[in-house]
Scaffold this motif. Structure first.
Motif, PDB file in Angstrom:
ATOM      1  N   TYR A 237       7.020 -34.801  -4.481  1.00 42.66           N
ATOM      2  CA  TYR A 237       8.200 -35.150  -3.692  1.00 42.66           C
ATOM      3  C   TYR A 237       8.885 -33.864  -3.242  1.00 42.66           C
ATOM      4  O   TYR A 237       9.664 -33.266  -3.979  1.00 42.66           O
ATOM      5  N   GLU A 239      10.343 -33.748  -0.049  1.00 40.56           N
ATOM      6  CA  GLU A 239      11.261 -34.094   1.029  1.00 40.56           C
ATOM      7  C   GLU A 239      12.697 -33.725   0.660  1.00 40.56           C
ATOM      8  O   GLU A 239      13.096 -33.831  -0.500  1.00 40.56           O
ATOM      9  N   ASP A 244      13.426 -40.137   2.955  1.00 34.94           N
ATOM     10  CA  ASP A 244      12.137 -39.754   3.522  1.00 34.94           C
ATOM     11  C   ASP A 244      10.980 -39.994   2.551  1.00 34.94           C
ATOM     12  O   ASP A 244       9.817 -39.983   2.953  1.00 34.94           O
ATOM     13  N   TYR A 245      11.320 -40.172   1.248  1.00 33.71           N
ATOM     14  CA  TYR A 245      10.260 -40.397   0.259  1.00 33.71           C
ATOM     15  C   TYR A 245       9.387 -41.575   0.661  1.00 33.71           C
ATOM     16  O   TYR A 245       8.171 -41.579   0.508  1.00 33.71           O
ATOM     17  N   GLU A 247       8.606 -42.717   3.429  1.00 31.25           N
ATOM     18  CA  GLU A 247       7.828 -42.607   4.654  1.00 31.25           C
ATOM     19  C   GLU A 247       6.606 -41.713   4.523  1.00 31.25           C
ATOM     20  O   GLU A 247       5.802 -41.638   5.432  1.00 31.25           O
ATOM     21  N   ASN A 248       6.478 -41.000   3.406  1.00 33.69           N
ATOM     22  CA  ASN A 248       5.420 -40.004   3.260  1.00 33.69           C
ATOM     23  C   ASN A 248       4.040 -40.656   3.375  1.00 33.69           C
ATOM     24  O   ASN A 248       3.640 -41.429   2.496  1.00 33.69           O
ATOM     25  N   ASN A 250       0.976 -39.466   3.096  1.00 30.76           N
ATOM     26  CA  ASN A 250       0.007 -39.088   2.061  1.00 30.76           C
ATOM     27  C   ASN A 250       0.276 -39.836   0.758  1.00 30.76           C
ATOM     28  O   ASN A 250      -0.655 -40.269   0.073  1.00 30.76           O
ATOM     29  N   ARG A 251       1.548 -39.989   0.446  1.00 32.09           N
ATOM     30  CA  ARG A 251       1.879 -40.698  -0.779  1.00 32.09           C
ATOM     31  C   ARG A 251       1.563 -42.179  -0.646  1.00 32.09           C
ATOM     32  O   ARG A 251       1.157 -42.829  -1.622  1.00 32.09           O
ATOM     33  N   GLN A 252       1.742 -42.723   0.547  1.00 31.93           N
ATOM     34  CA  GLN A 252       1.441 -44.143   0.740  1.00 31.93           C
ATOM     35  C   GLN A 252      -0.047 -44.436   0.578  1.00 31.93           C
ATOM     36  O   GLN A 252      -0.426 -45.568   0.282  1.00 31.93           O
TER      37      GLN A 252
END
Length: 410
Positions: A237, A239, A244-245, A247-248, A250-252
């Motif tokens: 994290y 951001e 914004d977390y 919306e990432n 790559n994390r999704q």
């Protein structure tokens, strides 16, 4: 994606525990008539129905003072722009869409029980965050943003409305004095019945939706920690804005994050650290761990967070930067095991008063653990093949024994 040097084993929704010693069995028997049972245990859900014009919804969602979407605490898989666009198309065509369901909380605010994605899509289109795409009936509108929409289209959206069903706090007062259900139970029952169509939410997503509060926030915050994400291969994290977390991209793509398996791993620690809670199914253990802390204060949540991070950091110092890894399989692959994570974390917690000794003898502890794996783990205690509450207790006890022997405490 998960790290390339190991794989996350697919047991995050977890061990199929038996139900021995689980929650209290129903006291209803054949001698109680249905009418008598209903009179003593039934409750009435109190709700009201409202119709909101889209501009009203946009204001409610954007300001966040009355309506809280709490996106980080529900499903993390977002609608695609095509799905959002088709919702806007339905509104333009005056095609009925399902109502959203809200519930009233103690702070005179409304939380979204069902319909989060629809509300987000409406807000995002009106704020110009995406353009219409994939439309079939109104295909000439593809590529259109709200800011560039002709006045007629804007007026059509301004006239469109969404129905909202609001579960009120009065539902709590409508319970019979003889029944044991709380307002949280009522929300859970309603939410469970709403959660029957579309993409069904998993158990952790449901917990995050029906158990709001400081502990819920804590679980999510701990799952964002640098050490935790490094261990479990979740993109860090970085951001600057918490919003914004969500919306990432790559994390999704990360399985643990997208399924809220990261939050479930954090919750598993709190569920298993209390030995009296290790009974019945893992799902029941996790539900109880969440429900029992729903009213804790911010101060208590802070103390629990410090404890978790202390234990996790200690586990890293004892077992190395990649703890909870099983030995390599025949193909040389190493998997991170949630079962080993459970046992290691709780065992370290139980011996945290001896942390200096554990750190001073961490090499001996790792050697002792390696010998246990080398012995074959024939009963599957360490690898998590055992799937009863009894085995969970045995696994924790075995890890505690390994730690104490390696540190020379016994």
């Amino acid at each position: 994606m998960v790290r390339k040097d190991f794989e996350i084993e697919d047991d995050i929704e977890v061990l199929d525990m038996d139900e021995q010693g689980d929650d209290e069995a129903s006291t209803a028997s054949d001698t109680v008539s249905p009418d008598e049972f209903f009179a003593k245990h039934a409750f009435r859900v109190v709700y009201q129905t409202n119709n909101f014009l889209l501009p009203q919804l946009r204001d409610l969602v954007s300001k966040g003072e009355v309506l809280n979407l709490r996106p980080e605490y529900q499903r993390r898989l977002r609608w695609s722009n095509i799905q959002k666009s088709r919702l806007i198309e339905s509104l333009l065509l005056n095609i009925p869409i399902p109502p959203v369901f809200l519930y009233e909380n103690d702070g005179a605010r409304y939380e979204v029980m069902d319909g989060q994605q629809r509300l987000n899509a409406i807000k995002e289109f009106q704020e110009g965050e995406f353009y219409l795409t994939g439309l079939e009936v109104l295909s000439p509108l593809n590529g259109l943003r709200y800011s560039k929409a002709p006045p007629r289209i804007k007026r059509a959206l301004d006239r469109a409305s969404v129905s909202a069903i609001v579960l009120l706090l009065e539902s709590d007062s409508e319970r019979s004095p003889d029944n044991k259900f709380s307002i949280t139970d009522v929300r859970r029952f309603v939410f469970d019945r709403l959660n029957t169509g579309g993409t069904k939410l998993n158990a952790q997503e449901i917990r995050n939706a029906i158990y709001p509060g400081e502990f819920n926030k804590l679980v999510v915050d701990l799952a964002r920690g640098h050490v935790f994400t490094e261990i479990f291969g979740i993109p860090p994290y970085t951001e600057s804005e918490p919003s914004d977390y969500y919306e990432n991209p790559n994390r999704q793509k990360n399985t643990l994050y997208a399924s809220m398996g990261d939050c479930q791993l954090v919750l598993r620690y709190f569920a298993l650290r209390d030995e009296e809670n290790i009974r019945g199914s893992m799902k029941a253990m996790l539900d109880r761990a969440m429900a029992s802390r729903v009213q804790i204060t911010e101060e208590v949540a802070g103390e629990l967070g410090e404890e978790f991070n202390q234990v996790l950091n200690a586990a890293v110092e004892i077992f190395g930067p990649k703890p909870f890894l099983l030995p390599a399989d025949d193909k040389g692959r190493r998997r991170i095991s949630s079962a080993l994570y459970d046992a290691s974390m709780v065992a370290v917690y139980r011996q945290i008063d001896h942390l200096p000794e554990l750190l001073a003898h961490n090499k001996n502890i790792k050697k002792r653990l390696a010998r246990e794996f080398a012995s074959g783990d024939k009963d599957g205690v360490l690898t998590g093949q055992g799937n009863t509450a009894k085995t969970v207790k045995e696994r924790i006890s075995l890890l505690e024994k390994i730690i104490k022997e390696g540190a020379g405490l016994i």
